[in-house]
Design an enzyme around this catalytic site. Sequence first.
Site, PDB file in Angstrom:
ATOM      1  N   GLY A  56       0.815  -1.227   0.186  1.00 52.58           N
ATOM      2  CA  GLY A  56       0.052   0.007  -0.076  1.00 52.58           C
ATOM      3  C   GLY A  56       0.703   1.145  -0.056  1.00 52.58           C
ATOM      4  N   LYS A  81      -9.336   1.937   5.157  1.00 52.65           N
ATOM      5  CA  LYS A  81      -9.086   3.301   5.548  1.00 52.65           C
ATOM      6  C   LYS A  81     -10.110   4.419   5.035  1.00 52.65           C
ATOM      7  N   SER A 119      -4.091   6.399  14.093  1.00 58.02           N
ATOM      8  CA  SER A 119      -4.440   7.523  13.414  1.00 58.02           C
ATOM      9  C   SER A 119      -4.788   8.879  14.186  1.00 58.02           C
ATOM     10  N   TYR A 127     -14.540   3.469  11.288  1.00 52.16           N
ATOM     11  CA  TYR A 127     -12.948   3.576  10.902  1.00 52.16           C
ATOM     12  C   TYR A 127     -12.383   4.020  12.080  1.00 52.16           C
ATOM     13  N   LYS A 149      -9.867   1.730  14.868  1.00 52.51           N
ATOM     14  CA  LYS A 149      -8.373   1.904  15.387  1.00 52.51           C
ATOM     15  C   LYS A 149      -8.352   2.223  16.944  1.00 52.51           C
ATOM     16  N   TYR A 203      -0.707   8.613  13.096  1.00 50.12           N
ATOM     17  CA  TYR A 203      -0.273   9.430  11.852  1.00 50.12           C
ATOM     18  C   TYR A 203      -1.280  10.625  11.871  1.00 50.12           C
ATOM     19  N   ASN A 231      -1.927  13.786   8.467  1.00 49.37           N
ATOM     20  CA  ASN A 231      -2.422  13.607   7.265  1.00 49.37           C
ATOM     21  C   ASN A 231      -1.124  13.357   6.175  1.00 49.37           C
ATOM     22  N   ARG A 283      -5.139  21.317   8.487  1.00 49.63           N
ATOM     23  CA  ARG A 283      -4.497  19.974   8.758  1.00 49.63           C
ATOM     24  C   ARG A 283      -3.071  19.656   9.015  1.00 49.63           C
ATOM     25  N   ARG A 295     -18.067  18.991   4.818  1.00 55.49           N
ATOM     26  CA  ARG A 295     -18.395  17.581   4.847  1.00 55.49           C
ATOM     27  C   ARG A 295     -18.742  17.131   6.032  1.00 55.49           C
ATOM     28  N   GLY A 353     -18.947  15.278   9.509  1.00 52.25           N
ATOM     29  CA  GLY A 353     -18.004  14.664  10.378  1.00 52.25           C
ATOM     30  C   GLY A 353     -16.585  15.220  10.233  1.00 52.25           C
ATOM     31  N   ASP A 354     -16.455  16.372   9.435  1.00 57.09           N
ATOM     32  CA  ASP A 354     -14.925  17.198   9.492  1.00 57.09           C
ATOM     33  C   ASP A 354     -14.890  17.923  10.841  1.00 57.09           C
TER      34      ASP A 354
HETATM   35  P1  NAD Z   1      -3.310   1.552   1.937  1.00 56.75           P
HETATM   36  O1  NAD Z   1      -4.874   1.187   1.574  1.00 56.75           O
HETATM   37  O2  NAD Z   1      -2.601   2.115   0.630  1.00 56.75           O
HETATM   38  O3  NAD Z   1      -2.621   0.206   2.314  1.00 56.75           O
HETATM   39  C1  NAD Z   1      -3.118  -0.644   3.315  1.00 56.75           C
HETATM   40  C2  NAD Z   1      -2.744  -2.081   2.570  1.00 56.75           C
HETATM   41  O4  NAD Z   1      -3.464  -3.184   3.433  1.00 56.75           O
HETATM   42  C3  NAD Z   1      -3.284  -2.135   1.209  1.00 56.75           C
HETATM   43  O5  NAD Z   1      -2.186  -2.838   0.541  1.00 56.75           O
HETATM   44  C4  NAD Z   1      -4.225  -3.405   1.294  1.00 56.75           C
HETATM   45  O6  NAD Z   1      -4.258  -4.232   0.061  1.00 56.75           O
HETATM   46  C5  NAD Z   1      -3.748  -4.040   2.448  1.00 56.75           C
HETATM   47  N1  NAD Z   1      -4.789  -4.978   3.353  1.00 56.75           N
HETATM   48  C6  NAD Z   1      -6.096  -4.286   3.718  1.00 56.75           C
HETATM   49  N2  NAD Z   1      -6.919  -5.175   4.249  1.00 56.75           N
HETATM   50  C7  NAD Z   1      -6.002  -6.372   4.138  1.00 56.75           C
HETATM   51  C8  NAD Z   1      -6.090  -7.688   4.741  1.00 56.75           C
HETATM   52  N3  NAD Z   1      -7.358  -8.105   5.602  1.00 56.75           N
HETATM   53  N4  NAD Z   1      -5.239  -8.594   4.661  1.00 56.75           N
HETATM   54  C9  NAD Z   1      -4.078  -8.392   4.093  1.00 56.75           C
HETATM   55  N5  NAD Z   1      -3.841  -7.012   3.624  1.00 56.75           N
HETATM   56  C10 NAD Z   1      -4.885  -6.062   3.648  1.00 56.75           C
HETATM   57  O7  NAD Z   1      -3.375   2.479   2.978  1.00 56.75           O
HETATM   58  P2  NAD Z   1      -2.194   3.443   3.593  1.00 56.75           P
HETATM   59  O8  NAD Z   1      -2.662   4.946   3.359  1.00 56.75           O
HETATM   60  O9  NAD Z   1      -0.898   2.827   3.145  1.00 56.75           O
HETATM   61  O10 NAD Z   1      -2.602   3.130   5.249  1.00 56.75           O
HETATM   62  C11 NAD Z   1      -1.622   2.447   5.944  1.00 56.75           C
HETATM   63  C12 NAD Z   1      -2.375   2.009   7.263  1.00 56.75           C
HETATM   64  O11 NAD Z   1      -2.206   3.401   7.844  1.00 56.75           O
HETATM   65  C13 NAD Z   1      -3.772   1.695   7.442  1.00 56.75           C
HETATM   66  O12 NAD Z   1      -3.909   0.795   8.539  1.00 56.75           O
HETATM   67  C14 NAD Z   1      -4.476   2.928   7.807  1.00 56.75           C
HETATM   68  O13 NAD Z   1      -5.626   3.131   8.288  1.00 56.75           O
HETATM   69  C15 NAD Z   1      -3.368   3.749   8.302  1.00 56.75           C
HETATM   70  N6  NAD Z   1      -3.339   5.201   8.152  1.00 56.75           N
HETATM   71  C16 NAD Z   1      -3.567   5.910   7.037  1.00 56.75           C
HETATM   72  C17 NAD Z   1      -3.763   7.271   6.964  1.00 56.75           C
HETATM   73  C18 NAD Z   1      -3.742   7.671   5.597  1.00 56.75           C
HETATM   74  O14 NAD Z   1      -4.278   8.968   5.524  1.00 56.75           O
HETATM   75  N7  NAD Z   1      -3.393   7.051   4.611  1.00 56.75           N
HETATM   76  C19 NAD Z   1      -3.766   8.086   8.118  1.00 56.75           C
HETATM   77  C20 NAD Z   1      -3.874   7.370   9.275  1.00 56.75           C
HETATM   78  C21 NAD Z   1      -3.522   6.163   9.486  1.00 56.75           C
HETATM   79  C1  WQD Z   2      -8.296  17.240   4.660  1.00 51.89           C
HETATM   80  C2  WQD Z   2      -8.958  18.671   4.550  1.00 51.89           C
HETATM   81  C3  WQD Z   2     -11.208  18.472   4.100  1.00 51.89           C
HETATM   82  C4  WQD Z   2     -11.102  16.587   0.239  1.00 51.89           C
HETATM   83  C5  WQD Z   2      -9.016  11.672   6.749  1.00 51.89           C
HETATM   84  C6  WQD Z   2      -9.343  10.649   7.644  1.00 51.89           C
HETATM   85  C7  WQD Z   2      -8.437  10.403   8.771  1.00 51.89           C
HETATM   86  C8  WQD Z   2      -7.005  10.005   8.177  1.00 51.89           C
HETATM   87  C9  WQD Z   2      -6.608  10.888   7.221  1.00 51.89           C
HETATM   88  C10 WQD Z   2      -6.419   7.549   8.208  1.00 51.89           C
HETATM   89  C11 WQD Z   2     -10.316  18.598   5.322  1.00 51.89           C
HETATM   90  C12 WQD Z   2     -10.524  19.114   2.973  1.00 51.89           C
HETATM   91  C13 WQD Z   2     -10.976  17.285   1.414  1.00 51.89           C
HETATM   92  C14 WQD Z   2     -11.752  17.351  -0.669  1.00 51.89           C
HETATM   93  C15 WQD Z   2     -11.699  19.357   0.695  1.00 51.89           C
HETATM   94  N1  WQD Z   2      -6.992   8.624   7.551  1.00 51.89           N
HETATM   95  N2  WQD Z   2     -11.115  18.602   1.494  1.00 51.89           N
HETATM   96  N3  WQD Z   2     -12.122  18.610  -0.503  1.00 51.89           N
HETATM   97  O1  WQD Z   2     -10.463  14.486   6.608  1.00 51.89           O
HETATM   98  O2  WQD Z   2      -8.313  15.160   7.591  1.00 51.89           O
HETATM   99  O3  WQD Z   2      -8.476  12.827   7.329  1.00 51.89           O
HETATM  100  O4  WQD Z   2      -7.695  11.129   6.079  1.00 51.89           O
HETATM  101  O5  WQD Z   2      -6.577   7.409   9.420  1.00 51.89           O
HETATM  102  O6  WQD Z   2      -9.099   9.324   9.550  1.00 51.89           O
HETATM  103  O7  WQD Z   2     -10.723  11.006   8.268  1.00 51.89           O
HETATM  104  O8  WQD Z   2      -8.188  14.366   5.569  1.00 51.89           O
HETATM  105  O9  WQD Z   2      -7.581  14.835   3.064  1.00 51.89           O
HETATM  106  O10 WQD Z   2     -10.006  13.881   3.834  1.00 51.89           O
HETATM  107  O11 WQD Z   2      -9.136  16.361   4.174  1.00 51.89           O
HETATM  108  O12 WQD Z   2     -11.879  20.508   0.912  1.00 51.89           O
HETATM  109  O13 WQD Z   2     -12.096  17.028  -1.736  1.00 51.89           O
HETATM  110  O14 WQD Z   2      -9.276  19.060   3.076  1.00 51.89           O
HETATM  111  O15 WQD Z   2     -12.636  19.183   4.596  1.00 51.89           O
HETATM  112  O16 WQD Z   2     -10.465  20.077   5.812  1.00 51.89           O
HETATM  113  P1  WQD Z   2      -9.135  14.346   6.884  1.00 51.89           P
HETATM  114  P2  WQD Z   2      -8.891  14.579   3.974  1.00 51.89           P
END
Ligand code: NAD
Ligand code: WQD
Length: 339
Positions: A10, A84, A124, A148, A152, A176, A178, A230, A291, A293-294
């Site tokens: 991922g 996610k 997260s 979601y 976590k 993490y 953003n 953010r 949006r 929940g924001d």
């Molecule tokens: P991503 O979707 O790119 O990567 C997740 C990977 O997990 C993918 O490759 C998917 O195929 C794999 N996967 C999902 N379910 C699976 C399962 N049941 N078995 C095996 N593989 C599985 O997401 P990412 O952005 O790389 O995020 C990685 C982690 O970080 C996630 O747990 C996500 O919740 C967390 N996270 C992401 C963000 C973000 O904004 N990207 C923010 C905070 C936390």
């Molecule tokens: C950022 C800002 C939106 C899209 C989410 C998850 C969080 C984490 C990261 C995994 C906000 C604005 C967005 C658009 C916009 N993921 N926006 N137009 O909401 O902070 O966090 O991703 O853990 O759990 O909730 O990130 O990138 O969606 O939004 O104006 O088309 O951009 O309102 O202010 P967010 P985001």
Amino acid sequence: MKILVTGGAGYIGSHTLILLIESGYEVVVFDNFCNASKESIKRVEKLVHQSIEVIEGDIRSRANLQEVFDKHKIDAVIHFAGLKAVGESVAQPLKYYDNNVNGTAVLCEVMAKNNCKTIIFSSSATVYGDPATTPILEDFPLSATNPYGRSKLMVEEILRDLYVSDNEWRVVLLRYFNPVGAHESGTIGEDPNGIPNNLMPFIAQTAVGKREILSVFGDDYETIDGTGVRDYIHVVDLAQGHVNALDRVVNFKEPMTINLGTGQGYSVLEMIQSFEKASGKKVPYQIAPRRAGDIATCFADPTYAKEVLGWEAKKGIDEMCADSWRWQSNNPNGYRGLI
Ligand code: NAD
Ligand code: WQD
């Protein structure tokens, strides 16, 4: 040391593989490819000039996981695998609880059975809900506004319980903020399925002409310009945080909960402006309703990460935007090629 990287194909996982390998760790990737492409691993292999062991499987399957431990002596697990998409989690909560919560419970069970008790978990900033103040410290109250986020929170609790039951566990919960940006090569990056939920990929796809116009969700928040603020963090900085955690994890005698953010917040309009500067492209936008929940503002206090991991983010907003743009413009259709 051999590290099992669940979800290693991922977005964040693929970037972390590079730094792990460059730091001398051996890696085994475990992924079911539900939200990733095998191409990401091929590109990582090119960047690190070596092949990577990939085992295709699901974290909910004891048999799939046991196959990994039968084949490899795993010292620690970095657990990225999970779903996610916030909106999807509201529509299909059971899918999220099964994949993220049950999946992690099964993973830990198989780890313990094979005497592997070190885990670094992708949590997260969403676990802080709508914080009363910013910057956000690790001891702020926790809450979740969607399944979601609750998944976590639940996994954090499960991992803490595990430590209480057996002090041999080493647990690091990385929260993490953003993640944005891409590897500087422009060959790996974030490749969302369909219409992006997150701001940065939507901006990048608009700049490259794949989307007509970006909707800015709300301009009446109490922020610098009314749009949401953010803590955007470069994915390579984030990846480095995992390597630092791994380097130090043997010394952590209790579960560690650590923010990975920059400590700096940017508004949606500031992000658009920086992206336009980095890409030389216009990003057409319109103001849309908020949006659901924001929250208005979310950024980290990253002091603890510096103290316990010796880590701090190094890459600023210009680099985040330039690297996102390089990835997006070189790969307008992500890993699916020039279709
Ligand atoms: P991503 O979707 O790119 O990567 C997740 C990977 O997990 C993918 O490759 C998917 O195929 C794999 N996967 C999902 N379910 C699976 C399962 N049941 N078995 C095996 N593989 C599985 O997401 P990412 O952005 O790389 O995020 C990685 C982690 O970080 C996630 O747990 C996500 O919740 C967390 N996270 C992401 C963000 C973000 O904004 N990207 C923010 C905070 C936390
Ligand atoms: C950022 C800002 C939106 C899209 C989410 C998850 C969080 C984490 C990261 C995994 C906000 C604005 C967005 C658009 C916009 N993921 N926006 N137009 O909401 O902070 O966090 O991703 O853990 O759990 O909730 O990130 O990138 O969606 O939004 O104006 O088309 O951009 O309102 O202010 P967010 P985001």
